[in-house]
Design an enzyme around this catalytic site. Structure first.
Site: not given
Ligand code: GLA
Length: 728
Positions: A181, A347-348, A428, A462-464, A466, A512, A534
Site C-alpha cells: 500500500w 466514483d469510477d 492500469r 473528483k479529477w483523477d 492514474n 487525485c 488511497d
C-alpha cells in the site's frame, strides 16, 4: 500561476507601479518577518546576499552565490540556466538590467529583476511575489529571446538560493510502500554532507506520488516550535527536481524547478518560456511556523474558494468499487443523507457501454457517456434524487486517459502518448492522452463541459490521473521538438484546468492521482481539495496526514472514515472511534458502503458528523495547526492540535498507536494558545466503552497548558481522544 493570479494581473495593471532604478545595489524583497536581499549592480551578475528573518539580518552581508547561475564563465555550479543559442554557442551570461516594483494590494508586492545577456538578445525576468502576512515569497523565471532562430533551453530552475555554512538537515516527503500500500508523504530526515542530494519526479503526470516537490532545510534536525527552517516547494504538475548541493564549507545551494532530464526545449523567438513558481518560506521558530505560513498562503491565495468550508461527503469507491447499479447507488445516497452527510460522490465505474462498459479497470476510459444499463436514470437522475433528499451530488472523472478497450482509442489512436513504433506500455490497463495536442485539450474541456451540461446537478468533481508517462513521445509535436513534451504537457494540463475553471469557477473539485499523486501547489491552484492517499487505514493515515500537513492545509486534505484495517496486527478494521478521530483531523468524509456499518459504527459516525458540522470542521479547516507529538518518535503516541485564529477555541487530537513495553500515559504540552486565557477542557466523542478522561471538565490557564501540559491516560492500543478547549 494559479487561478488567483488572474485577478492579480489585473490588479497589477492598475496598481501604482513604481518603476525602480536600474542602478539599485541592494534589492530587498520583504514580508512581515522575513526578507530576501539581492546584490544587483548594473551590468553585473545578481547574487543572493541574504534570506531569513529580518530580525537576524547582519549589517555586513556577503555574496553567497548567484541568483541564477548560468552555464558559462567558470561554470562552477550545476547551472540554474543552460541554453544553446541560435548560433550554437553554449554559454550565457546574465547581467542586471533593471528592476520593476509593483504593489498588487495591501498584502502583496511584486519585484521583477530584468537580466540580459550582453551578447545575445535574450532576457530573463525573475519575479518575486511577497505575501507579507503569510511570510511567503514566490519566485518565477521567464525567458524570452529575439535570436535569429530557435534556442534550446536545457535547464531553467525556478529558484536557487544559497544558504550560508551550517549544520543543514533536509526533510523530504516520499511514498513509503508497506504491505503493498502507498504511504504518501512519509517523512525522511537526514543530515546533508558535501555533494548533491537530488529529489525528483521523472514520471510527469503523477507529480507528487513518489516524492513530493517540497523540502525543509533546517539548522540541525527540524523541530516543531524552535530553530531556523526554510521551506521550498515547486508548484508544478510535471517533472521536477530539487537539488541540495552542499560545498565543503557546508554552504548549501537549493536549486528547484522543472527537471532537465530529456527536456531540452526548442524555443522560438518572442515566446515566453515560464518556469513553475517556487514557493519559499522561512521560520526562525521551527517547522510548525513553516506549515502555518503555507496553510494560510494556500487558503488565502492558492486553493479555489479557500475561505469556504469543504463539505462532509461519502465517496462510493471503497464501498462498491465498480460493482453497482442504480438501486445500490440510490441506497447509498439515501444512507448518506440519513447519516447527515452533505454530498455523495459517485466514483469510477459509471460510464462506457456495451463491450466498453467500465466494469473493471481495463475498459471504458475515454467513453464518457453514462452506462445506461447500470444507471438508466442517468447522472441528472441521481443528482435529482440526491437533491430530493437534501444532499449534493458529485462525480469522478479521469479525462486524460484512455483504455485501449474503448471507442475513443479506436477513433483517435493519434491522440495517445507514444514513441514512434515502440510498444505503448499500459499502466492500469490504460494509455495516456497527449495533452500537448490542442485537439486533445479541446476534447477534454468539451467532454467535461458536456458532462456538466447534461447533468447540471453535479456540483463536485473528483479529477483523477492514474498513470504516468512511459515511452514518451508525441504524434503532435514535430520530430525535432519531442523533448518539448514535458513542459508542453504540463502547460497543456494547466490550460485545460484554466479553461474549465473559467466556465465553472465555483464548482468544487478534488485533485487525485492514485491518491496523493498531485498534491502539488500547481494543481492545487485549480482545486478545492486533494485526495490524500488511497490508503485509508487509520494508523497509516496518522503518518500520511502528519507528513502532508507540513506543506498542505487540513482544509484540503481529504480524510475518509473507511473500514480498512491495513496495518492492524489484529487483522480487522480499527476501532470506530479511532478511525473517526483520524478522519476528523482532516477534510472529513466517508469511503465505504453505509449498509456495511455495524449499528455501533454508524452511531459513532453520526455523532462525528454532528460534531464536525457543529464545531470541528470550522476549527480544523480554518485554524492554525500545531503538531504536538510526532508518531515518528515511536513511543506509541501521536498528537496534534488546531487553534482557532482568535485563540478562543482549540481541538487536540491524540492517538495511541501501539504498545511499547515501557509506555506510560501521554504527557502532552499544548501550543499556540493564549497564555493569558483560561480554557475549559472537555473531552468530546469519547471512544465507546471508556469513561471521559479526568481532564475533561477542568479549567486551566493557557500558559499552564503550554508549560505543564496534560496527562492523558490513553495508553491502551488504539485508544484516542479529542479535547475541545474553550476560552472562558
Ligand atoms: C484511483 C483513486 C481512487 C479511485 C480509483 C478509481 O486509484 O485514487 O480513489 O478513484 O482510482 O478507479
Amino acid at each position: 500561476m494559479g487561478m488567483k493570479s488572474v485577478p492579480l494581473t489585473l490588479a497589477a495593471a492598475v496598481a501604482a507601479a513604481t518603476a525602480a532604478t536600474a542602478r539599485a545595489e541592494e534589492i530587498r524583497i520583504e514580508t512581515a518577518r522575513t526578507a530576501i536581499v539581492l546584490d544587483a549592480k548594473q551590468g553585473k551578475e545578481v547574487g543572493w546576499l541574504y534570506w531569513g528573518a529580518k530580525a537576524d539580518e547582519p549589517a555586513q552581508k556577503r555574496w553567497r552565490g548567484p541568483l541564477l547561475s548560468c552555464f558559462g564563465g567558470w561554470a562552477e555550479w550545476d547551472p540554474a540556466l543552460r541554453v544553446t543559442h541560435a548560433d550554437g554557442s553554449l554559454t550565457t551570461e546574465l547581467a542586471f538590467a533593471g528592476c520593476e516594483r509593483q504593489t498588487l494590494d495591501a498584502n502583496r508586492t511584486r519585484t521583477t529583476l530584468i537580466l540580459k545577456d550582453p551578447l545575445y538578445p535574450l532576457t530573463v525576468r525573475v519575479a518575486f511575489t511577497a505575501y507579507a502576512k503569510e511570510d511567503v515569497i514566490t519566485q518565477q523565471v521567464t525567458l524570452t529571446h529575439q535570436e535569429p532562430g530557435d534556442i534550446t533551453v536545457h535547464a531553467m530552475a525556478s529558484t536557487a538560493p544559497t544558504l550560508p555554512e551550517g549544520d543543514w538537515w533536509l526533510t523530504s516527503f516520499q511514498n513509503r510502500f508497506l504491505d503493498n500500500w502507498p504511504n504518501e508523504m512519509h517523512v525522511y530526515e537526514e543530515r546533508l554532507s558535501p555533494g548533491t542530494k537530488r529529489l525528483a519526479n521523472y514520471r510527469s503526470t503523477r507529480s507528487a506520488y513518489f516524492e513530493n516537490p517540497a523540502v525543509l532545510i533546517s539548522q540541525g534536525p527540524a523541530q516543531e516550535e524552535a530553530g531556523e527552517v526554510y521551506g521550498i516547494a515547486v508548484a508544478w504538475t510535471g517533472n521536477w527536481e530539487i537539488d541540495l548541493a552542499m560545498d565543503t564549507g557546508r554552504a548549501v545551494r537549493a536549486k528547484a524547478g522543472m527537471a532537465a532530464l530529456a527536456a531540452d526545449y526548442k524555443l522560438p523567438p518572442d515566446t515566453p518560456y515560464v518556469s513553475p513558481e517556487a514557493i519559499l518560506t522561512h521560520s526562525s521558530a521551527g517547522k510548525g511556523q513553516i506549515s502555518r505560513n503555507l496553510h494560510d498562503y494556500a487558503r488565502n491565495y492558492v486553493l479555489v474558494d479557500g475561505d469556504k468550508p469543504n463539505p462532509i461527503l461519502l465517496n462510493s469507491w471503497e464501498g462498491v468499487y465498480f460493482t453497482f447499479d442504480e438501486a445500490k447507488i440510490k441506497e447509498m445516497i439515501k444512507d448518506a443523507a440519513e447519516m447527515g452527510l452533505e454530498l455523495f460522490v459517485l466514483d469510477d465505474g459509471w460510464f462506457g457501454n456495451g463491450e466498453y462498459a467500465r466494469d473493471a479497470a481495463n475498459a471504458g476510459l475515454g467513453d464518457w457517456q453514462v452506462n445506461a444499463k447500470k444507471l438508466p436514470c442517468g447522472l441528472q437522475g441521481l443528482a435529482d434524487y440526491a437533491k430530493s433528499l437534501g444532499i449534493r451530488f458529485g462525480l469522478w472523472v479521469e479525462l486524460e486517459m484512455v483504455n485501449p478497450k474503448s471507442a475513443l482509442a479506436k477513433a483517435h489512436p493519434e491522440w495517445v502518448v507514444k514513441s514512434g513504433k515502440r510498444e505503448i506500455l499500459q499502466g492500469r490497463s490504460q494509455w495516456l492522452l497527449d495533452l500537448t495536442n490542442p485537439a486533445v485539450q479541446d476534447f477534454v474541456v468539451e467532454t467535461f463541459d458536456r458532462i456538466l451540461r447534461e447533468a447540471p446537478g453535479i456540483s463536485y468533481i473528483k479529477w483523477d490521473a492514474n498513470r504516468t508517462v512511459a515511452n514518451v513521445g508525441s504524434g503532435y509535436l514535430p520530430k525535432d521538438r519531442q523533448a518539448n513534451f514535458w513542459y508542453d504537457y504540463a502547460r497543456g494540463l494547466y490550460s485545460v484546468y484554466a479553461r474549465i475553471r473559467e466556465r465553472h469557477p465555483h464548482l468544487q473539485m478534488q485533485v487525485c492521482a492514485s491518491g496523493g499523486g498531485r498534491v502539488d501547489y500547481g494543481a492545487l491552484a485549480y482545486h478545492n481539495e486533494f485526495w490524500t492517499s488511497d490508503n485509508t487505514s487509520a494508523i497509516r493515515r496518522i503518518y500520511i496526514q502528519w507528513g502532508t500537513s507540513h506543506f498542505y492545509p487540513a482544509k484540503a486534505m481529504a480524510a475518509h472514515f473507511s473500514r480498512s484495517g491495513v496495518g492492524n496486527p489484529l487483522k480487522e478494521p480499527f476501532p470506530a472511534s479511532f478511525r473517526l478521530h483520524v478522519a476528523l483531523s482532516g477534510r472529513f468524509g466517508f469511503e465505504l458502503q453505509p449498509s456495511h456499518l455495524t449499528e455501533q459504527e454508524r452511531k459513532t459516525a453520526e455523532a462525528g458528523i454532528r460534531a464536525a458540522k457543529d464545531y470541528i470542521r470550522d476549527i480544523v479547516q480554518f485554524g492554525d495547526l500545531y503538531r504536538l507529538h510526532s508518531p515518528y518518535l515511536r513511543d506509541g503516541y501521536a498528537a496534534l492540535s488546531y487553534v482557532a485564529k482568535d485563540k478562543s477555541q482549540a481541538l487536540v487530537f491524540a492517538y495511541s498507536l501501539d504498545t511499547a513495553y515501557d509506555k506510560g500515559p501521554l504527557r502532552l504540552r499544548l501550543a499556540g494558545l493564549d497564555p493569558a486565557k483560561t480554557y475549559a477542557i472537555e473531552e468530546v466523542l469519547t471512544p465507546d466503552g471508556r469513561k471521559p478522561l479526568a481532564v475533561s471538565g477542568q479549567k486551566r490557564a493557557g500558559a499552564d497548558l503550554m508549560r505543564e501540559g496534560l496527562t492523558l491516560p490513553i495508553a491502551k492500543l488504539y485508544d484516542n481522544c479529542i479535547l475541545r478547549l474553550r476560552a472562558l
